[in-house]
Design an enzyme around this catalytic site. Structure first.
Site, short mmCIF file in Angstrom:
data_model
loop_
_atom_site.label_atom_id
_atom_site.label_comp_id
_atom_site.label_asym_id
_atom_site.label_seq_id
_atom_site.Cartn_x
_atom_site.Cartn_y
_atom_site.Cartn_z
CB CYS A 109 -43.28 22.60 -0.02
SG CYS A 109 -41.77 23.11 -0.87
CB CYS A 112 -37.64 21.17 -0.46
SG CYS A 112 -37.96 22.95 -0.56
CB SER A 113 -39.91 20.75 3.78
OG SER A 113 -38.58 21.17 4.09
CB CYS A 114 -41.10 26.17 1.07
SG CYS A 114 -39.58 26.17 0.10
#
Length: 201
Positions: A109, A112-114
């Site tokens: 991602c 961000c941190s999907c």
């Protein structure tokens, strides 16, 4: 690069954000009141990262390995196929990308941190790191090798960028010796890292 513990605290890095400061203060208060023990939250986070969440994904992968009809559903509509096994939640659309002899898939991602929480649990710290997010796009083969995942030169690497709208899960190839094993036994062979694409079984 700063170092992070299991739940977002920075060590020898930039100042913590206001939410991180509040979380740290709450944790310290709960420990002081003896409601929590030192390290309890780290243990819970580690367990959820490495066991609870990824076990859901492992069941999805194992079923796809033994059930061609389910595998086709999973590739066509991963969100619905995972929900058939009871794994659903606010993860947005989920898509499955399948490893083959010719293609190795890996997920990142870049913003961000999907991450597909219902089938993989919490994203590991390295998945959220700026280094992983940048380098996996620029030099995936080199970074994978550094992480212990050696992809043969004749295998194409495809990098999939997860987002709030679509989160990816890798369907790894079954390891050698998987033939004849039950669905439950196969699920035990599947790792979180193989479902992100940073490991090969």
């Amino acid at each position: 690069m700063s170092e992070h513990d299991g739940h977002g605290h920075d060590h020898a890095g930039p100042a913590a954000s206001p939410p991180e400061q509040r979380a740290a203060a709450l944790e310290a208060l709960l420990i002081e009141k003896e409601i929590l023990t030192e390290g309890f939250i780290d243990t819970v986070v580690t367990t959820y990262e490495s066991r609870v969440g990824p076990m859901n994904g492992a069941k999805v992968v194992a079923k796809a390995w033994v059930d061609p009809e389910y595998r086709a559903k999973l590739v066509e509509d991963a969100t619905a196929a995972a929900a058939e096994l009871g794994f659903k939640g606010p993860q947005g659309n989920m898509a499955v990308v399948e490893n083959t002899d010719e293609v190795h898939n890996v997920v990142v991602c870049t913003l961000c941190s999907c991450y597909p929480w219902p089938v993989l649990g919490l994203p590991p710290a390295w998945y959220k790191s700026p280094s992983y997010r940048a380098r996996m796009v620029r030099e995936p083969r080199a970074l994978l090798a550094e992480m212990g995942c050696h992809v043969p030169d004749d295998v194409e690497i495809r990098v999939w960028d997860s987002s709030a709208d679509k989160r990816y899960l890798v369907l790894p190839q079954p390891p050698a010796g998987a033939e004849g094993k039950s669905e439950e036994e196969l699920a035990e062979l599947v790792t979180r890292d193989s479902m992100v694409g940073v490991a090969r079984l």
